[in-house]
Design a protein around this motif. Structure first.
Motif, PDB file in Angstrom:
ATOM      1  N   SER A 108      42.002  35.638  30.835  1.00 21.10           N
ATOM      2  CA  SER A 108      42.774  36.448  31.811  1.00 21.10           C
ATOM      3  C   SER A 108      42.502  36.276  33.132  1.00 21.10           C
ATOM      4  O   SER A 108      43.605  36.123  34.145  1.00 21.10           O
ATOM      5  CB  SER A 108      43.038  37.981  31.251  1.00 21.10           C
ATOM      6  OG  SER A 108      41.718  38.493  31.208  1.00 21.10           O
ATOM      7  N   HIS A 109      41.264  36.112  33.616  1.00 21.85           N
ATOM      8  CA  HIS A 109      40.992  36.196  34.884  1.00 21.85           C
ATOM      9  C   HIS A 109      41.187  34.666  35.419  1.00 21.85           C
ATOM     10  O   HIS A 109      41.647  34.543  36.440  1.00 21.85           O
ATOM     11  CB  HIS A 109      39.123  36.226  35.132  1.00 21.85           C
ATOM     12  CG  HIS A 109      38.681  37.611  34.611  1.00 21.85           C
ATOM     13  ND1 HIS A 109      37.517  37.882  33.949  1.00 21.85           N
ATOM     14  CD2 HIS A 109      39.114  38.787  35.000  1.00 21.85           C
ATOM     15  CE1 HIS A 109      37.373  39.136  33.848  1.00 21.85           C
ATOM     16  NE2 HIS A 109      38.493  39.770  34.282  1.00 21.85           N
ATOM     17  N   LEU A 152      45.585  44.749  34.654  1.00 21.73           N
ATOM     18  CA  LEU A 152      45.627  43.830  35.811  1.00 21.73           C
ATOM     19  C   LEU A 152      44.402  44.334  36.941  1.00 21.73           C
ATOM     20  O   LEU A 152      43.545  43.659  37.511  1.00 21.73           O
ATOM     21  CB  LEU A 152      46.689  43.654  36.550  1.00 21.73           C
ATOM     22  CG  LEU A 152      46.865  42.925  37.700  1.00 21.73           C
ATOM     23  CD1 LEU A 152      46.582  41.434  37.570  1.00 21.73           C
ATOM     24  CD2 LEU A 152      48.128  42.975  38.186  1.00 21.73           C
ATOM     25  N   LEU A 173      52.333  37.775  34.409  1.00 20.11           N
ATOM     26  CA  LEU A 173      51.390  37.647  33.512  1.00 20.11           C
ATOM     27  C   LEU A 173      51.595  38.644  32.505  1.00 20.11           C
ATOM     28  O   LEU A 173      50.921  38.619  31.361  1.00 20.11           O
ATOM     29  CB  LEU A 173      49.929  37.865  34.275  1.00 20.11           C
ATOM     30  CG  LEU A 173      49.473  36.687  35.201  1.00 20.11           C
ATOM     31  CD1 LEU A 173      48.236  37.376  35.976  1.00 20.11           C
ATOM     32  CD2 LEU A 173      49.361  35.455  34.516  1.00 20.11           C
ATOM     33  N   LYS A 215      43.849  32.655  34.118  1.00 22.15           N
ATOM     34  CA  LYS A 215      45.094  32.842  34.168  1.00 22.15           C
ATOM     35  C   LYS A 215      45.562  33.519  35.763  1.00 22.15           C
ATOM     36  O   LYS A 215      46.498  32.889  36.513  1.00 22.15           O
ATOM     37  CB  LYS A 215      45.961  33.719  33.190  1.00 22.15           C
ATOM     38  CG  LYS A 215      46.074  32.888  32.006  1.00 22.15           C
ATOM     39  CD  LYS A 215      46.563  33.639  30.829  1.00 22.15           C
ATOM     40  CE  LYS A 215      46.411  33.055  29.438  1.00 22.15           C
ATOM     41  NZ  LYS A 215      47.068  33.854  28.573  1.00 22.15           N
ATOM     42  N   ILE A 216      44.925  34.634  36.105  1.00 22.85           N
ATOM     43  CA  ILE A 216      45.300  35.227  37.383  1.00 22.85           C
ATOM     44  C   ILE A 216      44.865  34.184  38.534  1.00 22.85           C
ATOM     45  O   ILE A 216      45.579  34.012  39.554  1.00 22.85           O
ATOM     46  CB  ILE A 216      44.349  36.544  37.674  1.00 22.85           C
ATOM     47  CG1 ILE A 216      44.825  37.544  36.517  1.00 22.85           C
ATOM     48  CG2 ILE A 216      44.264  37.141  38.936  1.00 22.85           C
ATOM     49  CD1 ILE A 216      43.974  38.730  36.455  1.00 22.85           C
ATOM     50  N   LEU A 219      52.530  39.893  40.449  1.00 22.26           N
ATOM     51  CA  LEU A 219      51.442  39.231  39.274  1.00 22.26           C
ATOM     52  C   LEU A 219      51.569  40.057  38.025  1.00 22.26           C
ATOM     53  O   LEU A 219      51.437  39.308  36.911  1.00 22.26           O
ATOM     54  CB  LEU A 219      50.191  39.259  39.991  1.00 22.26           C
ATOM     55  CG  LEU A 219      48.709  38.775  39.457  1.00 22.26           C
ATOM     56  CD1 LEU A 219      49.012  37.311  39.532  1.00 22.26           C
ATOM     57  CD2 LEU A 219      47.602  39.093  40.418  1.00 22.26           C
ATOM     58  N   GLU A 220      51.630  41.335  37.985  1.00 27.49           N
ATOM     59  CA  GLU A 220      51.788  42.273  36.776  1.00 27.49           C
ATOM     60  C   GLU A 220      52.729  41.687  36.051  1.00 27.49           C
ATOM     61  O   GLU A 220      52.643  41.224  34.823  1.00 27.49           O
ATOM     62  CB  GLU A 220      51.682  43.497  37.404  1.00 27.49           C
ATOM     63  CG  GLU A 220      51.616  44.558  36.291  1.00 27.49           C
ATOM     64  CD  GLU A 220      52.131  45.855  36.978  1.00 27.49           C
ATOM     65  OE1 GLU A 220      53.023  46.558  36.537  1.00 27.49           O
ATOM     66  OE2 GLU A 220      51.138  46.226  37.696  1.00 27.49           O
ATOM     67  N   LEU A 260      41.249  42.412  38.297  1.00 32.17           N
ATOM     68  CA  LEU A 260      41.395  42.175  39.965  1.00 32.17           C
ATOM     69  C   LEU A 260      39.802  42.501  40.395  1.00 32.17           C
ATOM     70  O   LEU A 260      39.468  42.085  41.306  1.00 32.17           O
ATOM     71  CB  LEU A 260      42.373  42.730  40.617  1.00 32.17           C
ATOM     72  CG  LEU A 260      43.830  42.013  40.549  1.00 32.17           C
ATOM     73  CD1 LEU A 260      44.928  43.034  40.983  1.00 32.17           C
ATOM     74  CD2 LEU A 260      43.711  40.870  40.584  1.00 32.17           C
ATOM     75  N   ASN A 313      50.595  42.534  43.873  1.00 34.48           N
ATOM     76  CA  ASN A 313      50.205  42.826  42.802  1.00 34.48           C
ATOM     77  C   ASN A 313      51.180  43.324  41.583  1.00 34.48           C
ATOM     78  O   ASN A 313      51.058  42.729  40.573  1.00 34.48           O
ATOM     79  CB  ASN A 313      49.106  43.924  42.703  1.00 34.48           C
ATOM     80  CG  ASN A 313      49.539  45.440  43.305  1.00 34.48           C
ATOM     81  OD1 ASN A 313      50.870  45.439  44.031  1.00 34.48           O
ATOM     82  ND2 ASN A 313      49.054  46.526  42.823  1.00 34.48           N
TER      83      ASN A 313
END
Length: 107
Positions: free
Chosen positions: A3-4, A43, A36, A6-7, A32-33, A47, A29
């Motif tokens: 997940s990190h 999230l 994903l 992908k962010i 981004l939320e 972050l 943000n």
């Protein structure tokens, strides 16, 4: 974690535009939320980890947006800059870009 990563990969490709100015590697943000499909708490904790490792930076706390303030169809539209207090901008750092590119080369 995945997940990190992908962010970081989404941020690396992101372009944030406001009032004619484009900024690469920056995203709201909330966007981004949505992109994903993560819960806000998930999230935010991801972050925090990325920020502690120096891979991202928080930018403005209040995101500025341009809103159309037309009250009714007969009124001439006008636009106003507003600050969204529940959003912030997230920017990928040079270290985050390196990590994103390094991971995509392994795939």
């Amino acid at each position: 974690t995945s997940s990190h990563l992908k962010i970081l990969q989404v941020l690396d490709k992101a372009v944030y535009e406001f009032d004619g100015e484009k900024r690469k590697g920056v995203m709201k943000n909330k966007d981004l939320e949505k992109k994903l499909k993560l819960r806000p708490s998930t999230l935010n904790s991801a972050l925090k980890v990325l920020k502690s490792k120096g891979m991202i930076e928080d930018k403005e706390e209040n995101v500025k947006v341009i809103k159309n303030k037309q009250k009714n169809p007969d009124q001439k539209p006008f636009y106003k800059i507003e600050e969204l207090k529940n959003q912030k901008l997230v920017e990928i750092s040079e270290l985050g870009k390196l990590q994103s590119k390094k991971a995509s080369m392994k795939i």
